[in-house]
Each structure stands twice: as C-alpha cells, then as structure tokens.
Design a protein around this motif. Structure first.
Motif, mmCIF file in Angstrom:
data_model
loop_
_atom_site.group_PDB
_atom_site.id
_atom_site.type_symbol
_atom_site.label_atom_id
_atom_site.label_comp_id
_atom_site.label_asym_id
_atom_site.label_seq_id
_atom_site.Cartn_x
_atom_site.Cartn_y
_atom_site.Cartn_z
ATOM 1 N N THR A 112 -42.865 13.302 -35.588
ATOM 2 C CA THR A 112 -44.146 12.898 -36.148
ATOM 3 C C THR A 112 -44.126 12.967 -37.667
ATOM 4 N N LEU A 113 -43.506 13.994 -38.220
ATOM 5 C CA LEU A 113 -43.414 14.104 -39.676
ATOM 6 C C LEU A 113 -42.581 12.961 -40.250
ATOM 7 N N TYR A 114 -41.483 12.638 -39.590
ATOM 8 C CA TYR A 114 -40.651 11.501 -40.003
ATOM 9 C C TYR A 114 -41.468 10.211 -40.005
ATOM 10 N N HIS A 115 -42.209 9.970 -38.948
ATOM 11 C CA HIS A 115 -42.991 8.740 -38.832
ATOM 12 C C HIS A 115 -44.136 8.724 -39.840
ATOM 13 N N ALA A 116 -44.758 9.874 -40.055
ATOM 14 C CA ALA A 116 -45.837 9.948 -41.041
ATOM 15 C C ALA A 116 -45.327 9.591 -42.432
ATOM 16 N N GLY A 117 -44.109 10.021 -42.765
ATOM 17 C CA GLY A 117 -43.543 9.689 -44.066
ATOM 18 C C GLY A 117 -43.373 8.190 -44.251
ATOM 19 N N ASP A 154 -53.704 2.831 -32.915
ATOM 20 C CA ASP A 154 -53.065 3.971 -32.253
ATOM 21 C C ASP A 154 -53.752 5.275 -32.686
ATOM 22 N N VAL A 155 -54.843 5.597 -32.019
ATOM 23 C CA VAL A 155 -55.677 6.737 -32.400
ATOM 24 C C VAL A 155 -54.884 8.038 -32.365
ATOM 25 N N GLU A 156 -54.140 8.255 -31.285
ATOM 26 C CA GLU A 156 -53.457 9.536 -31.134
ATOM 27 C C GLU A 156 -52.291 9.689 -32.114
ATOM 28 N N THR A 157 -51.664 8.590 -32.494
ATOM 29 C CA THR A 157 -50.609 8.670 -33.505
ATOM 30 C C THR A 157 -51.189 9.107 -34.839
ATOM 31 N N VAL A 158 -52.324 8.531 -35.230
ATOM 32 C CA VAL A 158 -52.963 8.917 -36.490
ATOM 33 C C VAL A 158 -53.386 10.383 -36.432
ATOM 34 N N ARG A 159 -53.935 10.803 -35.299
ATOM 35 C CA ARG A 159 -54.336 12.218 -35.152
ATOM 36 C C ARG A 159 -53.114 13.135 -35.303
ATOM 37 N N ALA A 160 -51.991 12.757 -34.660
ATOM 38 C CA ALA A 160 -50.779 13.568 -34.739
ATOM 39 C C ALA A 160 -50.221 13.613 -36.156
ATOM 40 N N GLU A 191 -49.588 17.164 -38.240
ATOM 41 C CA GLU A 191 -48.268 17.521 -38.762
ATOM 42 C C GLU A 191 -48.255 17.576 -40.281
ATOM 43 N N MET A 192 -48.958 16.644 -40.918
ATOM 44 C CA MET A 192 -48.990 16.632 -42.375
ATOM 45 C C MET A 192 -49.714 17.855 -42.918
ATOM 46 N N ARG A 193 -50.789 18.267 -42.263
ATOM 47 C CA ARG A 193 -51.512 19.452 -42.736
ATOM 48 C C ARG A 193 -50.626 20.686 -42.649
ATOM 49 N N ALA A 194 -49.757 20.726 -41.623
ATOM 50 C CA ALA A 194 -48.878 21.883 -41.448
ATOM 51 C C ALA A 194 -47.668 21.841 -42.382
ATOM 52 N N ALA A 204 -46.928 19.114 -44.941
ATOM 53 C CA ALA A 204 -47.048 18.440 -46.241
ATOM 54 C C ALA A 204 -48.517 18.276 -46.593
ATOM 55 N N PRO A 205 -49.250 19.374 -46.765
ATOM 56 C CA PRO A 205 -50.708 19.293 -46.929
ATOM 57 C C PRO A 205 -51.156 18.538 -48.165
ATOM 58 N N GLN A 206 -50.307 18.465 -49.203
ATOM 59 C CA GLN A 206 -50.712 17.762 -50.416
ATOM 60 C C GLN A 206 -50.832 16.259 -50.205
ATOM 61 N N THR A 207 -50.316 15.739 -49.091
ATOM 62 C CA THR A 207 -50.379 14.296 -48.829
ATOM 63 C C THR A 207 -51.614 13.891 -48.024
ATOM 64 N N VAL A 208 -52.340 14.861 -47.461
ATOM 65 C CA VAL A 208 -53.456 14.534 -46.565
ATOM 66 C C VAL A 208 -54.569 13.747 -47.254
ATOM 67 N N PRO A 209 -55.058 14.156 -48.443
ATOM 68 C CA PRO A 209 -56.166 13.401 -49.050
ATOM 69 C C PRO A 209 -55.847 11.935 -49.307
ATOM 70 N N SER A 210 -54.640 11.641 -49.820
ATOM 71 C CA SER A 210 -54.306 10.239 -50.092
ATOM 72 C C SER A 210 -54.104 9.464 -48.796
ATOM 73 N N TYR A 211 -53.529 10.106 -47.786
ATOM 74 C CA TYR A 211 -53.378 9.444 -46.480
ATOM 75 C C TYR A 211 -54.742 9.043 -45.934
ATOM 76 N N LEU A 212 -55.701 9.966 -45.999
ATOM 77 C CA LEU A 212 -57.037 9.670 -45.490
ATOM 78 C C LEU A 212 -57.683 8.521 -46.252
ATOM 79 N N ALA A 213 -57.556 8.547 -47.562
ATOM 80 C CA ALA A 213 -58.178 7.488 -48.360
ATOM 81 C C ALA A 213 -57.583 6.124 -48.044
ATOM 82 N N LEU A 214 -56.270 6.060 -47.951
ATOM 83 C CA LEU A 214 -55.608 4.776 -47.691
ATOM 84 C C LEU A 214 -55.811 4.327 -46.252
ATOM 85 N N ALA A 215 -55.879 5.295 -45.333
ATOM 86 C CA ALA A 215 -56.153 4.928 -43.944
ATOM 87 C C ALA A 215 -57.538 4.299 -43.813
#
Length: 310
Positions: free
Chosen positions: A171-176, A234-240, A244-247, A249-260
């Motif tokens: 999941t971390l790989y895919h999130a990147g 893909d709701v569950e992929t975004v949730r996952a 994983e990012m919060r655990a 790579a937490p510094q990426t969460v705000p920008s991920y949310l904004a762009l999502a």
C-alpha cells in the motif's frame, strides 16, 4: 524460457497492453474477458483474433491468468473463480494491483494456484502508444521464492525491471506512485520518500518512466489522461493509502487530501465518476482531514540527498 497460455480478465487499459506485450514475447493469449464496449474494443485493437469469453472460461483455458480488474473488485473476482473451480492447481495467477500483494490471492493459493503480484509503475492509454513505454519501466513485484523465476521472466518479457516490494509495504508503494503521478502533480520528493520507505533502493528510477508518461498524456489530453483510484472510485484503496501514509509518511497526508479532492471534483463534474461513488470517496477524505498532522510537527523521512541514489 517458458511460454504460457495466458488468459486476461479485465481488458482495460492495463490488461490489453500487457497482454499485447506478452503476445509479442511469444506467449499465447488464449482468451480475454471484458464487459464494456471499450474493453471489447481494446481486445479487437490490441489482441486481434483473441476470443472473448466469460471470466470462468478464460480462467479454465489458461495456465497463467492475468487479473487486471480494479482494486476493489479483485478480492471478489478471486474468491468466485476459486470457489467455482475455474482457478486450478499449478496455475500462475498474476494480478496488477499496486495496492494488493499476495494476501488478496489467498483463495487461489488455497486451491493450489501460484500467486504473483505484478504492478507496472506506468500510466496507460490502452493503445499501442504504451508498448514502447513499457521498456525499462519498473514493475513493483511481490512473490514467494518458488514463483520468483517466473516473475522475473514475465517482467523481462514485458521489457521492464523488477522492484521487489515486501507484502506489508504494497500500500505504501502504491500510495507513492499515486501521489506522484495519478494526481498529475509532480510532488516527486514526497513520492520518492514513500518508495524509499517501502524498500526501493532507487526511487527516482522507479518513478521516472511513470512521470514522463503522465506528463506526456496530461499535455496531450488534459483531464482525460487522469487515471488511478479516485477516477476508478476505489474507495477502499484510498482509505488504505491514508492509513498507511499516516503511519509511515505523515507529512504527505495534507497534500494528498488536497489533490484527491481536486481530482474528485473534476471527475464527478465531467461525469466519469457517479456522484454516489464520489460522495463515498468524499466521506473518506473528510474523515481523514479531522486528524491532519501539521507538517512542522513531524520529522521528514530519510532525506533524498543522503540516502537515495540519483
């Protein structure tokens, strides 16, 4: 070198292109399943002469089954094909999900199949334009030791190079990858940090082909080039991703949310995603927002200049 009788379930942009590349490498594409007019059109264009069939018939005819369905559909597809006897002992079952590893193929393994996770770190148009882009592309792969030689052969036949990803880092790989390209914004530094945490020794090389193709498609097609879990709903992929990012790579969460949110607004407005599915994704993003971590309160992951080879 082993040649396979390959069956494809989910002849979307990824499935049709990978099957065409495998055919060019000498494998036989015995059948393909695609429900939409677009999928059937891709089978005709990319895999001429390949019969269309029901998923169960495709699985029974193949000794290597390629599953290229959306992430959220994959568990049910594997469960139904395994329970019906369509997936059989000794068969290689390969999925192309970035998020999932081998666990999603547990039902197939239980009946004696040999599971492989093989995700191309590329963005696809579903046309012949993609075939040369596969050369030197990175594939995020997960497989047990017994399946490693076949996994390496498949990646080589597709013209790519493997990046081995641990099961618990899928999941971390895919999130990147999604953060760096699927939102069509080159937040390359954050994406490389996440891939490094997932075990990649050269994240820049992993991302480079993906970002080049995404940029080309965006310049040529605008929003029509968008792919990824938001566009697919893909709701569950975004949730996952967010968990994983919060655990890790937490510094990426705000920008991920904004762009999502920006991506979600575009694909709902232009009709590519049904409003009801968009509302479910919006709920996941809103829930994550309440726990945002301020960038100044976390220590960044390993700095690129020190640990990531350029």
């Amino acid at each position: 070198m082993r040649h396979f009788r390959v069956g494809v379930i989910g002849a979307g942009r990824v499935g049709a292109v990978l099957a065409a590349a495998l055919r060019a490498a000498g494998h036989e594409i015995v059948a393909a399943a695609g429900e939409s007019d677009a999928s059937r059109g891709r089978i005709e264009a990319m895999l001429p002469g390949t019969p269309g069939a029901k998923p169960s018939d495709v699985a029974r005819a193949a000794d290597l089954l390629l599953l290229t369905v959306p992430d959220d559909m994959l568990p049910n597809v594997v469960a139904m094909l395994s329970a019906s006897g369509a997936i059989h002992e000794g068969q290689f079952v390969v999925h192309t999900s970035g998020r999932h590893g081998l666990a999603v193929l547990a039902d197939a393994a239980a009946v004696g199949a040999r599971p492989i996770a093989l995700h191309p770190a590329m963005t696809f148009t579903g046309t012949e334009v993609d075939l040369p882009r596969l050369r030197e592309a990175i594939f995020g792969v997960t497989a047990d030791a017994a399946e490693r030689p076949v996994t390496e052969q498949l990646v080589a036949d597709l013209g790519g190079r493997p990046m081995w990803v641990d099961e618990d880092k899928r999941t971390l790989y895919h999130a990147g990858l999604a953060h760096g390209a699927n939102h069509l914004v080159t937040l390359v530094t954050e994406a490389m940090e996440m891939l490094a945490a997932a075990g990649g020794d050269n994240p820049a090389d992993t991302l480079r082909p993906l970002l080049n193709a995404a940029l080309d498609n965006a310049l040529d097609q605008g929003d029509a080039a968008l792919t990824g879990p938001i566009v697919r709903g893909d709701v569950e992929t975004v949730r996952a991703h967010l968990v994983e990012m919060r655990a890790s790579a937490p510094q990426t969460v705000p920008s991920y949310l904004a762009l999502a949110r920006a991506t979600l607004s575009r694909v709902v407005t232009d009709g590519r995603l049904l409003p009801i599915r968009g509302a479910k994704l919006a709920q996941v993003l809103d829930a994550a927002s309440s726990d945002d971590v301020a960038p100044s309160s976390v220590r960044p992951l390993t700095r690129l200049g020190r640990t990531i080879r350029r």
